[in-house]
Design a protein around this motif. Sequence first.
Motif, PDB file in Angstrom:
ATOM      1  N   VAL A  72    -117.742   4.492 -21.390  1.00  0.00           N
ATOM      2  CA  VAL A  72    -116.975   5.663 -20.185  1.00  0.00           C
ATOM      3  C   VAL A  72    -115.983   4.674 -19.414  1.00  0.00           C
ATOM      4  CG1 VAL A  72    -117.872   7.246 -18.470  1.00  0.00           C
ATOM      5  CG2 VAL A  72    -118.686   6.943 -20.748  1.00  0.00           C
ATOM      6  N   ARG A  73    -116.653   3.821 -18.148  1.00  0.00           N
ATOM      7  CA  ARG A  73    -115.608   3.257 -17.334  1.00  0.00           C
ATOM      8  C   ARG A  73    -114.592   2.695 -17.960  1.00  0.00           C
ATOM      9  NH1 ARG A  73    -117.951   4.821 -12.753  1.00  0.00           N
ATOM     10  NH2 ARG A  73    -119.763   4.350 -12.218  1.00  0.00           N
ATOM     11  N   GLU A  74    -114.345   1.776 -19.642  1.00  0.00           N
ATOM     12  CA  GLU A  74    -113.152   2.141 -19.888  1.00  0.00           C
ATOM     13  C   GLU A  74    -112.255   2.876 -20.808  1.00  0.00           C
ATOM     14  OE1 GLU A  74    -114.379  -1.903 -21.470  1.00  0.00           O
ATOM     15  OE2 GLU A  74    -115.453  -3.099 -20.044  1.00  0.00           O
ATOM     16  N   HIS A  75    -113.280   4.028 -21.444  1.00  0.00           N
ATOM     17  CA  HIS A  75    -112.795   4.234 -22.352  1.00  0.00           C
ATOM     18  C   HIS A  75    -112.942   6.372 -21.712  1.00  0.00           C
ATOM     19  CE1 HIS A  75    -111.860   1.244 -25.278  1.00  0.00           C
ATOM     20  NE2 HIS A  75    -112.835   0.538 -24.489  1.00  0.00           N
ATOM     21  N   ALA A  76    -113.311   7.305 -23.216  1.00  0.00           N
ATOM     22  CA  ALA A  76    -113.336   8.181 -23.094  1.00  0.00           C
ATOM     23  C   ALA A  76    -114.902   8.399 -23.589  1.00  0.00           C
ATOM     24  CB  ALA A  76    -112.211   9.196 -23.058  1.00  0.00           C
ATOM     25  N   GLY A  77    -115.825   8.463 -22.297  1.00  0.00           N
ATOM     26  CA  GLY A  77    -117.121   9.670 -23.405  1.00  0.00           C
ATOM     27  C   GLY A  77    -117.642  10.815 -23.263  1.00  0.00           C
ATOM     28  N   LEU A  78    -118.505  11.662 -24.338  1.00  0.00           N
ATOM     29  CA  LEU A  78    -117.814  12.906 -24.314  1.00  0.00           C
ATOM     30  C   LEU A  78    -119.392  13.493 -24.407  1.00  0.00           C
ATOM     31  CD1 LEU A  78    -117.381  15.512 -25.404  1.00  0.00           C
ATOM     32  CD2 LEU A  78    -118.409  14.904 -27.476  1.00  0.00           C
ATOM     33  N   PHE A  79    -120.260  13.791 -23.163  1.00  0.00           N
ATOM     34  CA  PHE A  79    -121.545  14.251 -22.816  1.00  0.00           C
ATOM     35  C   PHE A  79    -121.975  15.709 -22.984  1.00  0.00           C
ATOM     36  CE2 PHE A  79    -119.984  11.857 -20.041  1.00  0.00           C
ATOM     37  CZ  PHE A  79    -120.723  10.081 -20.318  1.00  0.00           C
ATOM     38  N   ASP A  80    -122.469  16.319 -23.365  1.00  0.00           N
ATOM     39  CA  ASP A  80    -123.437  17.943 -23.999  1.00  0.00           C
ATOM     40  C   ASP A  80    -124.330  17.896 -22.733  1.00  0.00           C
ATOM     41  OD1 ASP A  80    -123.956  19.590 -25.003  1.00  0.00           O
ATOM     42  OD2 ASP A  80    -125.889  19.348 -25.809  1.00  0.00           O
ATOM     43  N   PHE A  98    -115.321  21.597 -32.162  1.00  0.00           N
ATOM     44  CA  PHE A  98    -114.843  20.727 -31.194  1.00  0.00           C
ATOM     45  C   PHE A  98    -115.807  19.705 -30.814  1.00  0.00           C
ATOM     46  CE2 PHE A  98    -113.304  20.130 -26.470  1.00  0.00           C
ATOM     47  CZ  PHE A  98    -112.724  20.615 -26.415  1.00  0.00           C
ATOM     48  N   ALA A  99    -116.552  18.731 -30.732  1.00  0.00           N
ATOM     49  CA  ALA A  99    -117.225  17.306 -30.627  1.00  0.00           C
ATOM     50  C   ALA A  99    -116.581  16.497 -31.260  1.00  0.00           C
ATOM     51  CB  ALA A  99    -118.434  17.829 -30.453  1.00  0.00           C
ATOM     52  N   ASP A 100    -116.701  17.237 -32.860  1.00  0.00           N
ATOM     53  CA  ASP A 100    -115.300  16.550 -33.657  1.00  0.00           C
ATOM     54  C   ASP A 100    -114.420  16.246 -33.655  1.00  0.00           C
ATOM     55  OD1 ASP A 100    -118.297  16.526 -35.268  1.00  0.00           O
ATOM     56  OD2 ASP A 100    -117.867  18.481 -36.686  1.00  0.00           O
ATOM     57  N   ALA A 101    -113.820  17.083 -33.174  1.00  0.00           N
ATOM     58  CA  ALA A 101    -112.824  16.968 -32.677  1.00  0.00           C
ATOM     59  C   ALA A 101    -112.456  15.490 -31.545  1.00  0.00           C
ATOM     60  CB  ALA A 101    -111.297  17.621 -33.019  1.00  0.00           C
ATOM     61  N   LEU A 102    -112.611  16.099 -30.840  1.00  0.00           N
ATOM     62  CA  LEU A 102    -112.944  15.128 -30.087  1.00  0.00           C
ATOM     63  C   LEU A 102    -112.863  13.543 -30.407  1.00  0.00           C
ATOM     64  CD1 LEU A 102    -114.037  16.590 -26.178  1.00  0.00           C
ATOM     65  CD2 LEU A 102    -111.516  15.905 -26.626  1.00  0.00           C
ATOM     66  N   CYS A 103    -114.465  13.627 -31.034  1.00  0.00           N
ATOM     67  CA  CYS A 103    -115.075  12.362 -32.063  1.00  0.00           C
ATOM     68  C   CYS A 103    -113.923  11.442 -32.460  1.00  0.00           C
ATOM     69  CB  CYS A 103    -116.666  12.268 -32.082  1.00  0.00           C
ATOM     70  SG  CYS A 103    -117.590  12.753 -30.737  1.00  0.00           S
ATOM     71  N   ALA A 104    -113.294  12.523 -33.144  1.00  0.00           N
ATOM     72  CA  ALA A 104    -112.148  11.344 -34.586  1.00  0.00           C
ATOM     73  C   ALA A 104    -111.498  10.768 -33.788  1.00  0.00           C
ATOM     74  CB  ALA A 104    -111.615  12.680 -35.196  1.00  0.00           C
ATOM     75  N   MET A 105    -111.316  10.759 -32.571  1.00  0.00           N
ATOM     76  CA  MET A 105    -110.104  10.280 -31.303  1.00  0.00           C
ATOM     77  C   MET A 105    -111.302   8.934 -31.316  1.00  0.00           C
ATOM     78  SD  MET A 105    -108.755  12.893 -28.818  1.00  0.00           S
ATOM     79  CE  MET A 105    -107.812  14.744 -29.486  1.00  0.00           C
ATOM     80  N   GLU A 106    -110.587   7.935 -31.180  1.00  0.00           N
ATOM     81  CA  GLU A 106    -110.350   5.797 -31.560  1.00  0.00           C
ATOM     82  C   GLU A 106    -110.654   6.034 -29.618  1.00  0.00           C
ATOM     83  OE1 GLU A 106    -107.661   3.475 -32.224  1.00  0.00           O
ATOM     84  OE2 GLU A 106    -106.207   3.890 -29.800  1.00  0.00           O
ATOM     85  N   GLU A 107    -110.634   6.524 -28.931  1.00  0.00           N
ATOM     86  CA  GLU A 107    -110.922   6.526 -27.107  1.00  0.00           C
ATOM     87  C   GLU A 107    -112.015   7.448 -26.785  1.00  0.00           C
ATOM     88  OE1 GLU A 107    -106.318   7.904 -27.664  1.00  0.00           O
ATOM     89  OE2 GLU A 107    -108.558   8.264 -28.415  1.00  0.00           O
ATOM     90  N   VAL A 108    -113.037   8.130 -27.688  1.00  0.00           N
ATOM     91  CA  VAL A 108    -113.586   8.327 -27.409  1.00  0.00           C
ATOM     92  C   VAL A 108    -114.874   8.697 -28.160  1.00  0.00           C
ATOM     93  CG1 VAL A 108    -114.476  11.142 -27.364  1.00  0.00           C
ATOM     94  CG2 VAL A 108    -112.399  10.813 -27.255  1.00  0.00           C
ATOM     95  N   LYS A 109    -116.275   8.384 -27.801  1.00  0.00           N
ATOM     96  CA  LYS A 109    -117.866   8.416 -28.428  1.00  0.00           C
ATOM     97  C   LYS A 109    -118.677   8.903 -27.922  1.00  0.00           C
ATOM     98  CE  LYS A 109    -117.341   3.366 -29.810  1.00  0.00           C
ATOM     99  NZ  LYS A 109    -117.978   2.485 -29.432  1.00  0.00           N
TER     100      LYS A 109
END
Length: 378
Positions: free
Chosen positions: A53-61, A216-227
């Motif tokens: 999260v500090r370096e890229h992008a993290g997805l929180f529910d 929506f979560a799948d679409a975001l997590c398909a991006m290399e920046e997001v976990k």
Amino acid sequence: MREDEEVATEIAPETATLPLDAWHRAKDARMVEFAGYWMPIQYEGIMAEHMWVREHAGLFDVSHMGQISLSGDGAAEALETLVPGDISALKPGRMRYSLLLAEDGGILDDLMVTNEGDQIGIVVNGAVKWEDIGYLRENLPDDITLNHNEDYGLLALQGPKAVAALSRLVPEAAGLVFMQAAKATWNGHAIALSRSGYTGEDGFEISLPNEALADFADALCAMEEVKPIGLGARDSLRLEAGLPLYGHDLDEGIDPIEGDLAFAISKRRREEGGFPGAARILGHLADGSPRKRVGLLIEGKMPVREGAKLFDGNTEIGVVTSGGFAPSVGAPIAMGYVPRDHAAPGTAIAAEVRGKRVPVTVAATPFVPHNYVRKQGG
């Protein structure tokens, strides 16, 4: 009362599931009970997720949180009778951090308030959302309509690459700055987004219908920046950011000045009062509160957890309310309450851990600088 009714009253409430429960489990999330829900605490590991999260992008529910809307003439002014923020001055698309106050000025919850144009939106903490809804219904005028938007989930995308990722799906995201909100559509679904969050990083919170969450979560997590990121890293991130957690660092026995949240009392409200506990709160604002929430740097590698007692010599002076290892700092940190005369950064005290005294130094917060994208010149 029949025997079966008596037995039923003794059964603890069943732990609820999030709309994305199956999605989390399919990604091998470790699930724990939190705020009455099964929540993902981690996927790969708290340390790795924190640094991602500090370096890229993290997805929180964060769909356990309560999403409430108020409508009707005078909704903003009515809400002002329960919070110390200047809600009526909020322009459409603007939001403000505020506090739901008990009659004596104690904090019932901390929350985000947004002027959505046609209504006032409020996001409250999951652990107390039902109490908040009851309190609002009881104390707001009958002509103010309160809706609990249970059909909508809430996701938080946090980190320096959040804006690049989200803008691919929702172009409106790029036009927002910190504490601004907008409405948009995605795949035919009405969504609401704000440039906000509770990690200290740049990021967004996105409200969308439950049936659209997984796609929506799948679409975001398909991006290399997001976990996907769990509750554990959310806690360590907010601790490094010096952000209090309701039910731990804040509660009904603490007022906003003691909680180091004087910024949540808007200028007009300081002058006019008119909110619960105004005499106590404004008195503490003018003269200083007897105790204060502070940051704490811990000597050594042993974390100091919530509930640890704080000492000056042999005199017990306070308590730790949040604590743990801070991955970005590389050391354990904490927050807690100490008397006003011990609250200056650099003050040396001690915490008791397993019967031993650990040296602790009062520190300014945040421990890691906030990375919010603010309006230029603002």
